[in-house]
Design an enzyme around this catalytic site. Sequence first.
Site, mmCIF file in Angstrom:
data_model
loop_
_atom_site.group_PDB
_atom_site.id
_atom_site.type_symbol
_atom_site.label_atom_id
_atom_site.label_comp_id
_atom_site.label_asym_id
_atom_site.label_seq_id
_atom_site.Cartn_x
_atom_site.Cartn_y
_atom_site.Cartn_z
ATOM 1 N N ASP A 243 0.807 -1.229 0.000
ATOM 2 C CA ASP A 243 0.000 0.000 0.000
ATOM 3 C C ASP A 243 0.836 1.274 0.000
ATOM 4 O O ASP A 243 0.340 2.335 0.389
ATOM 5 C CB ASP A 243 -0.925 0.012 1.231
ATOM 6 C CG ASP A 243 -2.226 -0.732 0.962
ATOM 7 O OD1 ASP A 243 -2.581 -0.892 -0.221
ATOM 8 O OD2 ASP A 243 -2.868 -1.154 1.938
ATOM 9 N N LYS A 246 -0.436 4.717 -1.012
ATOM 10 C CA LYS A 246 -1.366 5.540 -0.222
ATOM 11 C C LYS A 246 -0.719 6.861 0.177
ATOM 12 O O LYS A 246 -1.410 7.816 0.526
ATOM 13 C CB LYS A 246 -1.819 4.776 1.026
ATOM 14 C CG LYS A 246 -2.853 3.709 0.707
ATOM 15 C CD LYS A 246 -3.393 3.073 1.960
ATOM 16 C CE LYS A 246 -4.437 2.013 1.642
ATOM 17 N NZ LYS A 246 -4.808 1.251 2.831
ATOM 18 N N HIS A 271 -3.983 4.279 -5.534
ATOM 19 C CA HIS A 271 -2.827 3.945 -4.684
ATOM 20 C C HIS A 271 -2.076 2.726 -5.219
ATOM 21 O O HIS A 271 -0.871 2.602 -5.054
ATOM 22 C CB HIS A 271 -3.254 3.719 -3.219
ATOM 23 C CG HIS A 271 -3.802 2.362 -2.919
ATOM 24 N ND1 HIS A 271 -5.119 2.036 -3.063
ATOM 25 C CD2 HIS A 271 -3.196 1.226 -2.486
ATOM 26 C CE1 HIS A 271 -5.314 0.765 -2.722
ATOM 27 N NE2 HIS A 271 -4.153 0.255 -2.362
ATOM 28 N N HIS A 298 -4.977 -5.617 -5.529
ATOM 29 C CA HIS A 298 -6.429 -5.412 -5.568
ATOM 30 C C HIS A 298 -7.080 -6.027 -6.808
ATOM 31 O O HIS A 298 -8.256 -5.795 -7.069
ATOM 32 C CB HIS A 298 -6.772 -3.921 -5.477
ATOM 33 C CG HIS A 298 -6.571 -3.369 -4.098
ATOM 34 N ND1 HIS A 298 -7.381 -3.705 -3.041
ATOM 35 C CD2 HIS A 298 -5.621 -2.542 -3.596
ATOM 36 C CE1 HIS A 298 -6.964 -3.096 -1.937
ATOM 37 N NE2 HIS A 298 -5.885 -2.382 -2.256
HETATM 38 FE FE LIG Z 1 -4.265 -1.618 -1.019
HETATM 39 FE FE LIG Z 2 -3.028 -3.337 3.485
#
Ligand SMILES: [Fe+2]
Ligand SMILES: [Fe+2]
Length: 379
Positions: A243, A246, A271, A298
């Site tokens: 991540d 982000k 992200h 994702h």
């Molecule tokens: Fe993520």
């Molecule tokens: Fe995560």
Amino acid sequence: MNKFTIFAPMEEQVGVESVESRRILELLFSYMPKIAAERKMDNLLVLMADLGRSMVSADRCSLWLIDRDSKELWTKVAHGVNELRIPMDAGFVGYSVRTGEALLIKDAYQDPRFDRRSDEKTHYRTTSVLTVPLLDTAGMVMGVFQAINKQGNVQVFSQQDLERLALTAVYSAKTVESARLIAEQEATQREIIHILGEASEYRSKETGDHIQRVAEISYALAKYYGLSDEEAERIRLASPMHDLGKIGVPDAVLNKPGKLTDVEFGVMKSHSTIGEEMLKTSKRALLQFAASIAGSHHERWNGRGYPRGLKGEMIPLAGRICAVADVLDALSSPRCYKQPWPEERIREEFANQRGEQFQPELVDLLLQHWDEIYGPYRA
Ligand SMILES: [Fe+2]
Ligand SMILES: [Fe+2]
């Protein structure tokens, strides 16, 4: 003349000396590739001790390294056996550490420097001893080689044995130093990766240790999936950055308490690609690998994920694994907007998403090893 001629002298020239030199050369050639290929310090110590023992025909041989923090010497005598520790000033090895001198002892029990405690403990009888210090590049003693009880007709070590163990010590010192350097670099790399991962989680106010748990669950799943230690370890190292992107998502979206609008959700989804782009700029293989996880965690097995809508095995395996770990931890942990889901509901969710969001085999493995993987959340 081929390159092996040197090891095959004519029959009449073969004396005790050349047979012995040949044995030593063969030993070195058989150990060097094994030592060069070994990354773990424990295994290196065992290998080098074996080499030392064969070099001087000793009954036992160990390579002791100094631990300056605890003022002890430590060694590993066999694979799978715990390390041994002794005070830094104990016995002959302690003497060599203090003085930097080698020792050639005919009968240990005639020498006041001998520490009988280990013989008493192990019911062993030490007679002849050789110790040779290991020097680091700066010339400081970093450890000691110790060979015990010469085997063969003459049960005393010779000056030549001492020289051979000294040669082994020079080679071993270099090996230990480079192994330490590699271990240090790897630890630094791990720490930086961890801090980067934490930075992204910190901004999105995730619960503590999310990164660590995703890394451990990913590692476990990778192993259950049948990946090698090395591949699973690579996933453990790289998954904390899933991540990272982000960092590039505005606070108003990242930490919005209510439901996201379509536009906001689009920003949130970015992200994945932001993280991939950031990591892709690196030439390091590990960061390239992390880029593929960031860009694919994702995606969904059924092709309805983002950013690319990849389907099935088109999704990188590490991304598929990280997706399971990431969702498992998200559902099992409290977040500012929700309580952790009950255990049964999480199991059901994974069963429902088998072949939809997640690869069927990964869900099967998760459910098969549920207690090992989910166990820590019950505490
Ligand atoms: Fe993520
Ligand atoms: Fe995560």
